[in-house]
Design an enzyme around this catalytic site. Structure first.
Site, mmCIF file in Angstrom:
data_model
loop_
_atom_site.group_PDB
_atom_site.id
_atom_site.type_symbol
_atom_site.label_atom_id
_atom_site.label_comp_id
_atom_site.label_asym_id
_atom_site.label_seq_id
_atom_site.Cartn_x
_atom_site.Cartn_y
_atom_site.Cartn_z
ATOM 1 N N CYS A 149 -1.198 8.422 7.470
ATOM 2 C CA CYS A 149 -2.530 8.087 6.967
ATOM 3 C C CYS A 149 -3.432 7.656 8.132
ATOM 4 O O CYS A 149 -2.978 6.987 9.070
ATOM 5 C CB CYS A 149 -2.439 6.953 5.968
ATOM 6 N N CYS A 155 7.553 4.117 5.875
ATOM 7 C CA CYS A 155 6.710 3.863 4.706
ATOM 8 C C CYS A 155 7.522 3.418 3.501
ATOM 9 O O CYS A 155 6.970 2.904 2.534
ATOM 10 C CB CYS A 155 5.906 5.109 4.358
ATOM 11 N N CYS A 211 0.842 -1.203 0.000
ATOM 12 C CA CYS A 211 0.000 0.000 0.000
ATOM 13 C C CYS A 211 0.877 1.252 0.000
ATOM 14 O O CYS A 211 0.656 2.181 -0.789
ATOM 15 C CB CYS A 211 -0.927 -0.029 1.214
#
Ligand code: SF4
Length: 234
Positions: free
Chosen positions: A204, A230, A121
């Site tokens: 997020c 990330c 993702c």
């Protein structure tokens, strides 16, 4: 001011020399060096947790480009912070979106990919868009700090980003949380309202929770998933 593109070898040499020369320099002097060396081929990336580096960079290079990755999963407060930064600061906010909307990603990979494969993702919604967003720049600055987490403890102030073939600058690498708060207070810098609501690091929404007493600033990111970054800064 140098504005012509540098070769990758020029950039690597520049980065390594500056890494030695600027280790003890103030954040503003580091950014003045970046502005003088790269001009408009320099940008800041911001997660809109706060606008400290964007503010510093705008003092060195008024109208500086500030790249924001809109993953489609941000808190409304983060989007609001971006809009406020664009409205009141002397910067040029550039929003980069992933190739697929969240709905398109859900259709291809199934819903809530962030719960099942957060690395994929992030690769789709952060890392790939960053590559796109940094195209056209020779150097980029981030708000990475050594005190944020053990994984960031060795963050250089200026380094060669071999993966992207660019100069990577962390002007506030040596700052503490107290330094950030002092700068915010002195200059009235915009910050994400979630920082006043128990969040120490803002990413997020599905992958961010409030931190508990005694946890480091990034403990609320991907909590329980064994993931700490990330991929942008790896
Ligand atoms: S932080 Fe979570 S929602 Fe955002 S891109 Fe990474 S895995 Fe996806």
């Amino acid at each position: 001011m140098t504005t012509a593109p540098h070769t990758a070898e020029d950039l690597r040499v520049l980065a390594e020399q500056a890494g030695r020369d600027l280790e003890e320099a103030s954040a503003l002097d580091v950014l003045r060096w970046a502005a003088d060396t790269f001009g408009p081929r320099f940008c800041v990336t911001s997660s809109m947790e706060d606008a400290v580096v964007a503010h510093l960079a705008s003092r060195a290079l008024p109208g500086v480009d500030v790249v924001f990755l809109d993953t489609g999963y941000h808190f409304p407060e983060t989007i609001g912070t971006r809009d406020a930064v664009a409205a009141v600061m002397d910067v040029n906010v550039i929003t980069i979106s992933p190739r697929q909307s969240v709905a398109e990603q859900d259709a291809q990979y199934g819903p809530k990919l962030h719960d099942r494969d957060p690395d994929l993702c992030c690769a789709l919604r952060k890392v790939a868009p960053l590559e796109e967003g940094l195209r056209g720049y020779d150097a980029w600055a981030t708000g990475l700090r050594r005190d944020e987490s053990p994984t960031r403890a060795n963050t250089p102030v200026v380094a060669w980003d071999a993966k992207r073939q660019k100069v990577k600058i962390a002007p506030i690498a040596r700052w503490t949380q107290d330094d950030v708060e002092a700068y915010v207070a002195e200059h009235g810098v915009l910050t994400n309202p979630l920082l006043m609501d128990g969040y120490a690091s803002v990413g997020c929404a599905p992958c961010t929770r409030r931190v508990l007493e005694g946890e480091d600033a990034r403990a609320g990111r991907w909590a329980g998933l064994g993931k700490t970054e990330c991929g942008i800064h790896l």
